[in-house]
Structures are given as structure tokens and as C-alpha cells.
Design a protein around this motif. Sequence first.
Motif, PDB file in Angstrom:
ATOM      1  N   GLU A   1      40.397  40.857  43.236  1.00  0.00           N
ATOM      2  CA  GLU A   1      39.162  40.542  42.510  1.00  0.00           C
ATOM      3  C   GLU A   1      39.470  40.135  41.070  1.00  0.00           C
ATOM      4  O   GLU A   1      38.808  39.252  40.518  1.00  0.00           O
ATOM      5  CB  GLU A   1      38.219  41.746  42.558  1.00  0.00           C
ATOM      6  N   ARG A   2      40.458  40.772  40.470  1.00  0.00           N
ATOM      7  CA  ARG A   2      40.824  40.392  39.106  1.00  0.00           C
ATOM      8  C   ARG A   2      41.326  38.947  39.059  1.00  0.00           C
ATOM      9  O   ARG A   2      40.995  38.193  38.156  1.00  0.00           O
ATOM     10  CB  ARG A   2      41.915  41.330  38.569  1.00  0.00           C
ATOM     11  N   VAL A   3      42.132  38.566  40.041  1.00  0.00           N
ATOM     12  CA  VAL A   3      42.630  37.182  40.059  1.00  0.00           C
ATOM     13  C   VAL A   3      41.464  36.211  40.187  1.00  0.00           C
ATOM     14  O   VAL A   3      41.382  35.193  39.480  1.00  0.00           O
ATOM     15  CB  VAL A   3      43.642  36.979  41.208  1.00  0.00           C
ATOM     16  N   ILE A   4      40.546  36.525  41.079  1.00  0.00           N
ATOM     17  CA  ILE A   4      39.399  35.628  41.271  1.00  0.00           C
ATOM     18  C   ILE A   4      38.608  35.488  39.977  1.00  0.00           C
ATOM     19  O   ILE A   4      38.197  34.387  39.583  1.00  0.00           O
ATOM     20  CB  ILE A   4      38.512  36.156  42.420  1.00  0.00           C
ATOM     21  N   ALA A   5      38.398  36.623  39.318  1.00  0.00           N
ATOM     22  CA  ALA A   5      37.598  36.582  38.083  1.00  0.00           C
ATOM     23  C   ALA A   5      38.262  35.680  37.050  1.00  0.00           C
ATOM     24  O   ALA A   5      37.614  34.815  36.444  1.00  0.00           O
ATOM     25  CB  ALA A   5      37.426  38.003  37.540  1.00  0.00           C
ATOM     26  N   GLU A   6      39.566  35.854  36.874  1.00  0.00           N
ATOM     27  CA  GLU A   6      40.202  35.042  35.841  1.00  0.00           C
ATOM     28  C   GLU A   6      40.353  33.581  36.269  1.00  0.00           C
ATOM     29  O   GLU A   6      40.223  32.664  35.455  1.00  0.00           O
ATOM     30  CB  GLU A   6      41.564  35.621  35.455  1.00  0.00           C
ATOM     31  N   ALA A   7      40.632  33.367  37.562  1.00  0.00           N
ATOM     32  CA  ALA A   7      40.814  31.986  38.029  1.00  0.00           C
ATOM     33  C   ALA A   7      39.555  31.160  37.821  1.00  0.00           C
ATOM     34  O   ALA A   7      39.614  29.925  37.687  1.00  0.00           O
ATOM     35  CB  ALA A   7      41.216  31.986  39.509  1.00  0.00           C
ATOM     36  N   ALA A   8      38.402  31.829  37.762  1.00  0.00           N
ATOM     37  CA  ALA A   8      37.148  31.098  37.564  1.00  0.00           C
ATOM     38  C   ALA A   8      37.141  30.376  36.221  1.00  0.00           C
ATOM     39  O   ALA A   8      36.368  29.432  36.023  1.00  0.00           O
ATOM     40  CB  ALA A   8      35.963  32.068  37.664  1.00  0.00           C
ATOM     41  N   GLN A   9      38.013  30.811  35.328  1.00  0.00           N
ATOM     42  CA  GLN A   9      38.074  30.151  34.021  1.00  0.00           C
ATOM     43  C   GLN A   9      38.873  28.840  34.073  1.00  0.00           C
ATOM     44  O   GLN A   9      38.953  28.129  33.076  1.00  0.00           O
ATOM     45  CB  GLN A   9      38.726  31.089  32.992  1.00  0.00           C
TER      46      GLN A   9
ATOM     47  N   GLY B   1      42.448  24.587  53.029  1.00  0.00           N
ATOM     48  CA  GLY B   1      43.129  25.857  53.206  1.00  0.00           C
ATOM     49  C   GLY B   1      42.330  26.987  52.604  1.00  0.00           C
ATOM     50  O   GLY B   1      41.203  26.807  52.112  1.00  0.00           O
ATOM     51  N   ALA B   2      42.921  28.151  52.659  1.00  0.00           N
ATOM     52  CA  ALA B   2      42.214  29.366  52.264  1.00  0.00           C
ATOM     53  C   ALA B   2      42.087  29.455  50.745  1.00  0.00           C
ATOM     54  O   ALA B   2      43.066  29.283  50.015  1.00  0.00           O
ATOM     55  CB  ALA B   2      42.952  30.583  52.800  1.00  0.00           C
ATOM     56  N   SER B   3      40.894  29.736  50.304  1.00  0.00           N
ATOM     57  CA  SER B   3      40.644  29.926  48.877  1.00  0.00           C
ATOM     58  C   SER B   3      40.990  31.358  48.473  1.00  0.00           C
ATOM     59  O   SER B   3      41.279  32.212  49.317  1.00  0.00           O
ATOM     60  CB  SER B   3      39.172  29.658  48.592  1.00  0.00           C
ATOM     61  N   LEU B   4      40.939  31.618  47.182  1.00  0.00           N
ATOM     62  CA  LEU B   4      41.135  32.997  46.723  1.00  0.00           C
ATOM     63  C   LEU B   4      40.098  33.923  47.357  1.00  0.00           C
ATOM     64  O   LEU B   4      40.401  35.072  47.715  1.00  0.00           O
ATOM     65  CB  LEU B   4      41.036  33.051  45.193  1.00  0.00           C
ATOM     66  N   ALA B   5      38.879  33.434  47.486  1.00  0.00           N
ATOM     67  CA  ALA B   5      37.838  34.268  48.091  1.00  0.00           C
ATOM     68  C   ALA B   5      38.176  34.595  49.547  1.00  0.00           C
ATOM     69  O   ALA B   5      37.962  35.720  50.018  1.00  0.00           O
ATOM     70  CB  ALA B   5      36.487  33.550  47.999  1.00  0.00           C
ATOM     71  N   ASP B   6      38.705  33.609  50.275  1.00  0.00           N
ATOM     72  CA  ASP B   6      39.134  33.871  51.655  1.00  0.00           C
ATOM     73  C   ASP B   6      40.246  34.922  51.672  1.00  0.00           C
ATOM     74  O   ASP B   6      40.263  35.819  52.516  1.00  0.00           O
ATOM     75  CB  ASP B   6      39.667  32.589  52.302  1.00  0.00           C
ATOM     76  N   ALA B   7      41.164  34.783  50.746  1.00  0.00           N
ATOM     77  CA  ALA B   7      42.296  35.710  50.706  1.00  0.00           C
ATOM     78  C   ALA B   7      41.831  37.120  50.369  1.00  0.00           C
ATOM     79  O   ALA B   7      42.344  38.109  50.907  1.00  0.00           O
ATOM     80  CB  ALA B   7      43.328  35.225  49.694  1.00  0.00           C
ATOM     81  N   LEU B   8      40.871  37.221  49.461  1.00  0.00           N
ATOM     82  CA  LEU B   8      40.301  38.539  49.156  1.00  0.00           C
ATOM     83  C   LEU B   8      39.715  39.176  50.415  1.00  0.00           C
ATOM     84  O   LEU B   8      39.954  40.361  50.694  1.00  0.00           O
ATOM     85  CB  LEU B   8      39.202  38.379  48.086  1.00  0.00           C
TER      86      LEU B   8
END
Lengths: 342, 342, 342, 342
Positions: C111-119, C314-321
Amino acid sequence: MSPAGSSVRVGVVGLGRLGRRHAQNLAFRVPGASLVAACSPVEEELEWARDTLPSTRLYRDYASLLDDRDIDAVWLVTPSSLHAQQILDALRAGKHVFCEKPLSLDVAECERVIAEAAQYPQLRVTIGFMRRFDPSYRNAFDRIEAGSIGRPFMVRSQTCDQNDPDGFFVRFAPTSGGIFLDCSVHDIDVARWLLGNPRATRVFASGTIALHEGLREFGDVDNGVAICEFEGGRLAMFYASRTMAHGNDTGSEVIGTAGAMTIGRVPRANRVEIADAHGVRSECTPTFFERFEDAFLYEAQAFVSAVKGGAQAGASLADALEATRIGCAMRESLASGQPVVL
Amino acid sequence: MSPAGSSVRVGVVGLGRLGRRHAQNLAFRVPGASLVAACSPVEEELEWARDTLPSTRLYRDYASLLDDRDIDAVWLVTPSSLHAQQILDALRAGKHVFCEKPLSLDVAECERVIAEAAQYPQLRVTIGFMRRFDPSYRNAFDRIEAGSIGRPFMVRSQTCDQNDPDGFFVRFAPTSGGIFLDCSVHDIDVARWLLGNPRATRVFASGTIALHEGLREFGDVDNGVAICEFEGGRLAMFYASRTMAHGNDTGSEVIGTAGAMTIGRVPRANRVEIADAHGVRSECTPTFFERFEDAFLYEAQAFVSAVKGGAQAGASLADALEATRIGCAMRESLASGQPVVL
Amino acid sequence: MSPAGSSVRVGVVGLGRLGRRHAQNLAFRVPGASLVAACSPVEEELEWARDTLPSTRLYRDYASLLDDRDIDAVWLVTPSSLHAQQILDALRAGKHVFCEKPLSLDVAECERVIAEAAQYPQLRVTIGFMRRFDPSYRNAFDRIEAGSIGRPFMVRSQTCDQNDPDGFFVRFAPTSGGIFLDCSVHDIDVARWLLGNPRATRVFASGTIALHEGLREFGDVDNGVAICEFEGGRLAMFYASRTMAHGNDTGSEVIGTAGAMTIGRVPRANRVEIADAHGVRSECTPTFFERFEDAFLYEAQAFVSAVKGGAQAGASLADALEATRIGCAMRESLASGQPVVL
Amino acid sequence: MSPAGSSVRVGVVGLGRLGRRHAQNLAFRVPGASLVAACSPVEEELEWARDTLPSTRLYRDYASLLDDRDIDAVWLVTPSSLHAQQILDALRAGKHVFCEKPLSLDVAECERVIAEAAQYPQLRVTIGFMRRFDPSYRNAFDRIEAGSIGRPFMVRSQTCDQNDPDGFFVRFAPTSGGIFLDCSVHDIDVARWLLGNPRATRVFASGTIALHEGLREFGDVDNGVAICEFEGGRLAMFYASRTMAHGNDTGSEVIGTAGAMTIGRVPRANRVEIADAHGVRSECTPTFFERFEDAFLYEAQAFVSAVKGGAQAGASLADALEATRIGCAMRESLASGQPVVL
């Protein structure tokens, strides 16, 4: 036991679709058996018997058939709810019993039958889990016995019926016991048999309604899945479906420490492969009748051998009790959403 | 040979459907090769090259390409009737040659090419019988080498195209050489390769027109069969068809004294099996492109390795001559109704 | 995005067995990509790179590679425990990221990766669930999209490795996350993808140790099974094994209201069938490398297309989460013996 | 014809391995038939009959059996060289005849039987080409009738026996008629049947000795191939072998203008697939007994129905003549190396 030389005289009870198959096997294809009597309360079924089984005595009620002294064994192909009592009645009348599965949908009732049957050690009782007599299942069993896949530790097994748009089984839902007791009970028996009859310790089940919403009011599903844990770290996964598009797709897989086997991976109807605009294809067995035609025959032959003094063959009352016990636990788990400890 | 460290500079000749595949492999997927030039007299093909192969020099005629000093090897994907002369021209220009099959439809012409090519021992010439590079054919070959089927004595092989209702190949019939030289030539090469390159001694062929009556005037058929005898009691049976309903069905079987192997028994397009109202089915490869996509790539990689000093790989001119010789004999047998002794 | 015309300059990080495959694909088989850099702390791996990838800049540490301004994208084939931080570091350095699965074994970290990647909306991040690029899985997906099996409601999927008598994965057990996060995570992603990305609501898992007792101290098993319920009555069953005798047996089945499909029912290595004293047989893919060789390539091609401005593939970060979340729940259920609600 | 209601009383002649199978089918598995008599000159065979068929009258010579007035039909499972005369003797005795294939190895003798049999139109004569009764062959035939593959124009068919290292058939070679008359005669009958009974116009045959050199002195081979042309552009390819490593591999393919079918592509013994160190495999039927067990039964049932007044079923004397005529031409072609015009 009957004397080895003489014929086992059988009375079949119930002449519905499956009953007729059994009757024809017993009448024409089982050396050492004579189909001497048949019983049905349905006039149309008796007429069929008159036409097809000319030398068979016909009865309208079960009690009369049991009174027939010239019957050695009864062959019950009746509604499941009658099985337990009919088995007891037959034993009390001194007759061997073959009874279609399940023994009962109720564990306590299974136990009562077992308790009383113990008083008749001279009489054979077999419950009709016919897959044990299918040549391919038998071949797999024999290979396991021979050690060819090492120690078997897992079974995956499924009973998947072709979808019936008319939803016959929806009307049947109130009395079928649900998908696990109606269908998976075969897979449970297969798993126990191929894994060496371990004791089940816990089950978890789930399911969904893909097509037949009418099942919802009965707490039933048309696609059910379950995990069953056995003692000694053995496992089983089950799948049952009422909604296959391609036919009856019934098969099993057993996995061991040195190999695995599938039985019936593709439910091909025969040895024909068709190559046309659809690709290369095999047509599938439409129902379990076509798939297990030979198994029903070999099952009958084995029962007759057992009555004549051969080894017990097929599922015993104890096996049938275990199948019902595990199936009931799966139904309970489906309802509760919780694993059920056995 | 080219120095091991440097890239082999290739010029592709012919940019039709198959030529483009080769060009793309050489441009992007063959380590050690650079596609530096391409040649086609067709403007639309050159436009495709401009868009797809940005760093490739383009020529309208073959002679200009041969004049390009910065080309090590030519890759001929041209009409069969041009192959022989184009190979000779390339050799005279000091270039290695990869040429699509067949070498020629004429045995004498094949022999002339071989005679002259002998003067250029430093140049590699390979004819594109790509099945030798298909991973499955290669696996079968390696098993034979390892002795796993004993002594191979018989090959059955077929090249069966999906029916083209437009009958493209009917218009192509006057120059194709007929079904055996156009299709079975691959099977002939496979049979020789898998049987240890025996000398063919006699062939007999037959055939029929199932759908494409337009072939009759050219003495051709849309379904042809043949038996080929080789020295040492080895045998081959061939089947070629233009009229399959289900796809391109190309495969082979090799039978030995201790086992047999099939390559491509079911021409499945992929690993998907579909279960629906048609049964359980695999869709099929529509054309040889899909079936042999990998083979074309490995073939290119092997040729580049050979040019860099590795072992000769793939069919030699002598192999190509034998394929043409046997294919011509089959065509003659089809016409005469008599076996043809080689 | 990179300009469409120019090459995507990639730096690969990690040159173990799988890293080398990725590096070779990127170097030679992905049009539009240039493998300009590689990074490994292991001297032997750098030597391999020097020999095999002559025009690639080599780095010993990841920070130096990120400092390289002439790199557009990093390709992470590193230990799972490093993935999350390395992704963030790459994004901060302005680079697109391809990262092998899993994103992380820890949900909060995902979740932390997703949050920061949104930037960094201008940067592509893809997690390497390669089955989405396998031609057979893709074909199945496309058929579902086309409605050919009706509404898909159930997936059965498995990841079964050939037994490694040396038990490499036992030594790996402390950091692998256990069989579900290491193996079933692929099946979870497949199930979500083929079922239309439903939200998982509950899982139940079980397992056994068939051969590798060393796993017991880590709470891991060598054969694990699970049921996963999704919203909308969708279901999945998973099986993962480390102990197959016959090879890597990875496949899936998707069942719909009008048909079903299997992908990889028999893990055949190629198109050869052998007929000998053992019967008729297909040899099997020994590892996932052989099975998914093409998928790794197509995955790389798709990522490069995406970086050049094409659609996310392919799989997004959300898919991987989601895959990690479900896998963790399965691990928890295995440990507790209770279903885990998500 | 026999009255529909009464049993057809059968006498079986010859109690070797195949004769016993027929006898058991007739005794126990054919409704409407009674096996009332059996005949063999071999004491050990009569003993078997005494044990297995308790209510069957036993004869040592054929003439005595024909004198038995209470026999409606004879069932000949005797050496091929006796068939023709035994059929005539049975007809003269007023009995229906089922006779194992072939009718005779001699075309003229076939024709004599046909001529005389025409004088007994009330008696049924069927030659035992059992593949016509195999459920898979029957299914293929029915599909052709229904038009599902368009116009069938080609058959490929094979009879391949598992190698017998003892070479029983070598000792049998002087009287077997050779591989084509002994084995391919079934394929010839299948081809004619599936192609609509076209007239054969020309054959060409070849063959080789792979293992059994002892055949050479009899002009026989252990692997034979042939092409057969029929009127109307129909074709057949045949393969017969004595040297298979994997089992009895008997199958056929029929190709039409809109599709194709294979019957028995993989000679799997059952529905079990084994996954182990050898790959994924099916064991094979060891002999034609296992493959055609059901066909022999259905053949017997059909003959009894025909005797009771149903339709002629199975191969007629005319069909048997054609099979012998074509088989003899193949033998002649093998010997001469020339095509034989019919």
C-alpha cells in the motif's frame, strides 16, 4: 452364502431409469444370477418389466417381494429416503442386499443400520458406489496398491453434470440432501478408497449458484467446492456442478509422492476425434449412465460373486456411513461458512 | 566465414508474406545478425520495409543488392523458379546464401547448382526446410540419435493445408510443380533426415481431386498420397492435402524397432482446451506460419551461426536435390500410374 | 512516455537465472528496447554480462545504475524483499519500472508503494505476472471477453513444481513467504484477471507436507490447497505443490455458464508423442522457464510498448497488492485453520 | 428366420482363444441366444467348455454338430482354410452361419461360396468384421451418414500388433495369407464401409522386414503399406505391422470434404493417465481382444437379431469377397513391385 453352483436369485426393487439398467444387467449379463422378481408401485414400470423380463415375477409392494421365499437377494434402486428401512427389512427377511447410494442422508440412521446389520453376519450388504468397479478407477487403485505412485496423499475429484435447462434437480432439491450429499458423496468415497480409508478430520465447503436461482430457498447451490482433511496429512478437494455445458464430466486425480494419476481427464464419449471448423474435438459422455455403464455391470457381477462366497467387494455399510458423515459436514460448512471438525 | 565477433550482414530478397517474417526475425530476433538490406520489385513491399525496418538499405533489383559490398549473406524468399539462378549469382558475388525451399523444381538444374557451388567451399548455402529446426522435430531427431526407438525404418508424414475456398493454389498450379513438389517436399526431407539419409529407390503416387476441379487441367490434385521405398528396407508414406476443414495439419511419425514417435499428432494452436456444446476441443493452427513460427527463427539463428564458423545446419544443396528428385518421381508416378524407379 | 521513434533504454537489475533470461530478451528480442545497463553485486554474474551483453554498461550497485541518466526504465529481477524499496527508488530517479512478482510479501508495504507511485503518473510500473502474456492464457482471456463461455464464475488454478530432491526451496523457506505467496500468487492473479477483477471476500486454506519435513519449522507445506470466495458468487480453487514427479505442471481452468476452458491441462514439453513400452506419452516441461519462455518475451515487448505510450499492459500495482493480500490471507488460514475474511 | 419370441440356439465351432470369447458372449451376454452346443477336436478345449459352459452339448467333430437338429445357427471360429467348406456344410444342414474373417484367402473360393449361398436365401450368413460393431467405428459411420464430414473421399487405416518376440506369426506365415490378408483385410473392409462401398480399381503395396527375418522365405513382411484406389476418385492408405513396441495400435481416419474423423488415434487401454518420471502417459491395449471386446459382443447381438428377422448386419459374403480380392491384389503387388489393376 449361496451354494457356489447354484444361481443367486435376485429381486430388483424400483424400475426407474437406473433400476431398469440394473434389471437388464441382472437378467442378461451376470453369469450366476437370475433376476426372478421385480417390484414397483408404478404401473408403467411393471409393464416395461412384463415386456422386457418375461420370466420375472412382478410385485407391486416391497413387503410381498420380501415374502417371496425364492429370492436370495434384493437390489434396491429406490428413493434415498427409503434405503435404510428397506435394507433392514430385507435383512430381517433373510436376504442379501445391494442398495444404491446413499445409505441415508442422516448419519444417525446410517449408524442404526450398521448396528442392526451386525446381527446378520451371514448376509452381504453392499452400497452402490459404482466407481469402485469402473475399469479405469480399478486400474488406478491397483497401481496404487502396487506402489507405482509412492504414497498417495491427495485426491481431487469431481462430479459435474451437464446442465439440465429444465432444472429437474431443482424440484428434487428438497429431498436430495443438497449437491454434496447427492453428487460429491461419490467423490468422497473415491477419495477414501484411493487414500487407504483414512479418517476425515475436518471439512470446509463453499459454493455458488451459477444458473439455477430456484436452489436458493433450499440452501443449495449448483456449483459446490470443498476441502477435506484426513488424518495423516492426507487431503482431498472436491468439485460438484449441475451446470456443465459439455456433458457429464466426472473424474478424479490421485497424487502420490512418486507420481500422479488422473481418471477421466477428458470425458470423451468414445474413441472418435472429429476435425472440422470447430478444431479437433471429442464429444463427451452426456450422463453418468454412459460413463459408468460397464461399472454398473461389474458391480453386479462382484456382488453376485460375494453372495456366492467370494470376498466382500464394493463399499460396505461402514464406507457408506463415512461418505454420508463427510457429505453432511460439507453441507453444514456450506451453510455456516465455518470449517466443520469431524 | 565471418569473424566470430562481428555481425553477419544480411540482405533479404523478397518481401511477401513469408519474406516479411524472415526480415523481422533477422532484424530483431537473431543475435549476431544485422539486416542491412532488403530487395523487392514491388513498391508496396518496399514501403512496408521503410516503415518497419528503418535502418535497412532498400533495393529494387537483385543485381544492385549483390553489388552492395557490405552484405555478407543473402536471404532468398523469392519465387521458386528464380532460386537456382539467384543462388549462383550470390555465390559469384561472394555471398553466403539462405534460400527458401525448393532449390528448383528441375533435377538437372539442382545438379548444376551443386556443381558450381562446389567451387565456393568457403560460402555457406542452406535450403530452408524449416521443420529441421522446429523444436519438436528436433527433439524427435535427437531421440532417434540417442537410440530411443531402436532402428527407425518407417516415416509417415503429411502436409495438409486448410482449404482455401478461393483456391489461390489453383491459380498457382501452373508454376507450383504440383502438390508433391510444393507440399510433400517437406515430408520427403523429413523422412530422409529422420531415417538417416537413405537413398530412395522407388516411389508410387496417387491422388484425387476432392474440391478443386480447376486443378485437373494442370494434371494436379488437391489430395495426394505416395509410398517411397529407400535402400535398406526403409519406407515412407506421404499425404498432402489442400482441403482440410480444421486448419493446417502438418505432422510426421517415425517408427522404429523399439518405439515410435509422432510429431504434431493434433495440430493444436495453443494449450487451451475448450469444453462446450461441441465437446472438448482444441483449435488448430490455421497455416504453416503459426505452426512453424519458432522454426523459422531457429533456422535463421542456425544459419547465422554457421556463417560465423559453426557447423553446417539445415538442409544442404544435396539434401534439396534429393527432395526435388523424389518429388519429381512422385509427380511422374501420379501422371503415369506406374511406380518410378530412382 | 518516451518518444515513439526512439528506443527505450533499459537497465536490468539482478542477473540470476531468471534475470539472465530477461536480459537476453531485452538485448536481442524486443524491438524498440535497448539493454544499456545491468547491475549485480555478484562478480560471476557481471562476468556473464561482459561475455553475453557486450554493449551494456555494468554496475555493482543499484544506486549507481539509478544515477545513469541514459536509462529510461529499470527491470528488477531481485530478491522479493527488495522490490518495494527498489521500485520507489526508481520512481524517485524518474525511471519506469518493471518488477518481477511479488510486489511485496507485506500488504502494508504494497500500500505504501501504491500511495507514493501515485505521485509519478507519467511513469509506468508493471509487476511481472507473466501468465497474462502467455499466448494460451491470453487466448482464454480473449475468448472470455468475447463471451464464448458465458459468464465466468469459477477458476481452478495450480502451480506445481517438479520435486527438487535437494530441497532448495526448504532453505528458501524463511524468506519465500510460504507456498501460497511464492507459488499461488500467480494463480490468484490469474483468477482475478479471468473473473473480471472481483474483490475477494474470504479464503480458506489447508496443506500437507508430503516429502520435505524441513518445512515444518517454518509453518510451511509442500502441498497447499485453498478456496477463495469473491464478491458476486465467484469462486476459485488453488493448488500449489513442490513435489511433482513429472515436471512443472502449471495450468488453470475457467468455468462459465456456457462453457469452460483449460489452459495447460497436460504440461507437454513439445509436440512429440512417444509410443513405447511405457505406453503413449508426452514429456513434460521441467520448470516454469520452459513453460513460460514466450510469456516472458511478450511481457517485455508489452512493457516497452506501454513505456512508448501504448496502453498499460500486465498487472498493475493494485493487482499486485490484491495478489499479496489474498496470498497472505491464505497463509494465515493455513496457520489458524480458520477461514479469513477480507 | 427363427420365431421372434424364441431363443436362437447356437453351436460354436472352435474353442481357441477367440472361440472362447465368442462362446462366453453367446452363453451369458446375448439376450435371445442360447449356446446349446460347442465343437472342438481338442480335448483341452472341450474340458474348458465342460467347466465353463455346463449346459452346452459338446461335439468332437463338426459333422456331428451339424446333425444336431436343435441348433439354429453355427458360429465358426476355426482356421481360415476351413471357413468356406464349413459355411457350405452349415447351409446345406439348414443352419444360419456366423463365420470369423476371412471368408477365404482365395477369391475363386469366395465366389463359389457366394454362388451356392444364393440358394439359401432364408439363411443368414455374416462374416466377422467386428470393427463394424465397435461403438466408435459405428459412431463415425453414423456421422458420415448424417453428412457431418461432407463427402468422404479418403480412408487411412492401420492394424498394428504389439511385437511378439516369440514370433508366433512367423510359424503361422505359411497359412496366414501374409500380412495384408491377415491384418489389412480389416482395414480394407473399414475403408469400403466408410466410403460407401466403392469398387476398388487398383492397388500398390510395399513392405519391409523390421525384425522377423523368418518371414522372408514366405515372401511375407512384418510391416506392410498399400495404396488402394477406388472408383469415383476415392482413396485408401493402409498400414499393417507386427512389430509395435507399445501395444495393439489399430485405428482409422476418414477424410471428407467438410471434416475428418479419427477412430482410435491413441490406443489407450482405459481412462487413466499416469504422470511420473516418464511424462504423462496412457497405457495401451495389448491386443485386439482388449480393444474390440465390446465389438465382439455387439456383433453377436446383431447377428442374433438378424436371425430373428431383423436387418442384415455386418459384412455380407459379398463384402468378404471384396476384402479378399483387394487383399490378394495387395499381396500380389508386394511380390511383383507393380500396381495391380482390379
